[in-house]
Design a protein around this motif. Structure first.
Motif, mmCIF file in Angstrom:
data_model
loop_
_atom_site.group_PDB
_atom_site.id
_atom_site.type_symbol
_atom_site.label_atom_id
_atom_site.label_comp_id
_atom_site.label_asym_id
_atom_site.label_seq_id
_atom_site.Cartn_x
_atom_site.Cartn_y
_atom_site.Cartn_z
ATOM 1 N N THR A 7 31.807 44.335 42.478
ATOM 2 C CA THR A 7 33.206 44.113 42.870
ATOM 3 C C THR A 7 34.189 44.432 41.761
ATOM 4 N N ARG A 50 40.780 49.852 43.871
ATOM 5 C CA ARG A 50 41.702 49.099 44.735
ATOM 6 C C ARG A 50 43.092 48.955 44.120
ATOM 7 N N ASN A 51 43.296 49.603 42.987
ATOM 8 C CA ASN A 51 44.606 49.624 42.363
ATOM 9 C C ASN A 51 45.239 51.017 42.395
ATOM 10 N N TYR A 107 42.843 44.751 37.423
ATOM 11 C CA TYR A 107 42.143 45.999 37.135
ATOM 12 C C TYR A 107 43.066 47.208 37.305
ATOM 13 N N PRO A 122 37.913 46.285 51.984
ATOM 14 C CA PRO A 122 37.447 45.595 50.768
ATOM 15 C C PRO A 122 36.294 44.651 51.058
ATOM 16 N N ASN A 130 37.147 47.236 42.016
ATOM 17 C CA ASN A 130 38.561 46.850 41.963
ATOM 18 C C ASN A 130 39.412 47.863 41.215
ATOM 19 N N TRP A 131 38.783 48.700 40.381
ATOM 20 C CA TRP A 131 39.539 49.791 39.747
ATOM 21 C C TRP A 131 40.152 50.675 40.841
ATOM 22 N N VAL A 149 42.241 41.186 41.925
ATOM 23 C CA VAL A 149 42.181 42.646 42.033
ATOM 24 C C VAL A 149 43.195 43.302 41.108
ATOM 25 N N THR A 150 44.399 42.732 41.021
ATOM 26 C CA THR A 150 45.464 43.347 40.220
ATOM 27 C C THR A 150 45.170 43.332 38.720
ATOM 28 N N ASN A 206 39.490 50.725 49.594
ATOM 29 C CA ASN A 206 40.788 50.078 49.744
ATOM 30 C C ASN A 206 40.995 49.499 51.142
ATOM 31 N N GLY A 239 35.015 44.434 34.070
ATOM 32 C CA GLY A 239 34.304 44.590 35.332
ATOM 33 C C GLY A 239 32.889 45.102 35.180
ATOM 34 N N ASP A 250 30.933 46.634 48.511
ATOM 35 C CA ASP A 250 30.427 45.734 47.474
ATOM 36 C C ASP A 250 29.119 45.078 47.922
#
Length: 318
Positions: A235, A242-243, A85, A168, A239-240, A82-83, A165, A72, A172
């Motif tokens: 982004t 968003r996990n 990350y 989204p 995304n880190w 997203v997953t 989260n 990223g 960004d």
């Protein structure tokens, strides 16, 4: 003690290394010191270059220093999903990097979100981590609620951890449109105290006309970060965050105790709260603090290097 300075032109040339299904842009120092690996893991929104003031000191002390731009970031891969990350992928990259270099284990040093990854690595792959040094971000206990819900209850919806989260793409776009201003306003020290403002702080920072406090780095140094994010966008790095909940689920059945010797370094002026129960989850931890804000390794490089090298030296002798 003389303050350190590394010009961008003096930073090592990177190698693109294919690991774990992605390419990582990896910088090294002290390759001749094969056998004692130290891996430096940056935070957000940073870059391997944020460790420029530690690399030569560690190499001079006899370590092989490996500094990836994690997925990223920079010229490393930026997967779309997203997953891709989550903590399993991020720690998997570091394990594969050790395999690439032929190391069974290494000392890992993390800052900010990089510290979160290092804590996770020590839990998920304990045999690959011999020592942990983390800056700014203490171990985050896995409580009863998923982390985003917990943080929303604790900090509200304007917290960046929640906003990234729940909304989204919004941050960004703002950061991508104001990259130079955002990073210039963010990488500051000695900021005057101020009352909390409404809105999401990082978005407000990206729009602010005038930065507060003093710059953490020179214009030439800042340009490295600006150029990297103008190329990569934000982004992948966001995304880190968003996990967070996915990571909470992934760690459900994992031993929550970090059994490796650890050094936790706080900045006395950092806004991140200190852990009240760190030793419960990291029983082998030693805690120290420096007169710094959040960007510890760039604000106080001499003092941090001394603390790291003294701690590693004691660990070597024990």
């Amino acid at each position: 003690m003389t303050s350190l300075k590394i010009l961008p032109a003096d930073f090592p040339e990177p190698t693109l290394v294919r690991v774990n299904g992605v390419e990582l842009e990896v910088f090294e120092a002290g390759r001749e010191n094969a056998g004692g690996a130290v891996v430096l893991c940056h935070g957000w929104p940073e870059h391997a270059f944020s460790w420029r003031l530690q690399m030569s000191a560690l190499a001079a002390a006899g370590y092989h220093v490996i500094v990836p731009n994690q997925r990223g970031y920079g010229n490393s891969s930026r997967p779309a999903a997203v997953t891709d990350y989550d903590i399993a992928h991020l720690t998997g990259d570091l394990v594969a990097l050790l395999d690439h270099h032929g190391y069974e284990d290494a000392t890992f040093i993390g800052h900010d979100w990089g510290a979160n990854v290092v804590w996770g690595l020590a839990l998920l792959h304990p045999d690959r981590v011999n020592r942990v040094i983390n800056l700014s971000l203490p171990y985050l206990e896995r409580g009863e609620k998923p982390w985003v819900e917990f943080l929303e209850d604790l900090l509200g919806g304007d917290s960046h951890l929640v906003h990234f989260n729940r909304q989204p793409g919004v941050a960004d776009a703002v950061f991508d449109a104001n990259t130079s201003r955002f990073l210039r306003n963010l990488f500051r020290k000695n900021e005057p105290p101020r009352e909390p403002q409404p809105g999401m702080a990082f978005i407000e920072l990206a729009h602010a006309e005038t930065p507060l406090g003093d710059p953490v780095m020179s214009e030439d140094e800042l340009a490295v970060f600006v150029s990297a994010f103008e190329t990569s966008g934000f982004t992948g790095s966001l995304n880190w965050y968003r996990n967070l909940d996915r990571n909470w689920h992934l760690l459900a059945d994992v031993d929550p105790v970090v059994h490796q010797p650890a050094l936790m370094v706080y900045g006395d002026r950092d806004v991140i709260a200190r852990s009240a129960n760190l030793a419960e989850f990291v029983p082998g931890v030693e805690v120290t603090s420096l007169d710094a804000g959040h960007w510890i390794q760039q604000e106080k490089p001499d003092e941090l290097n001394q603390a790291i090298l003294e701690w590693l030296g004691r660990a070597r002798r024990s």
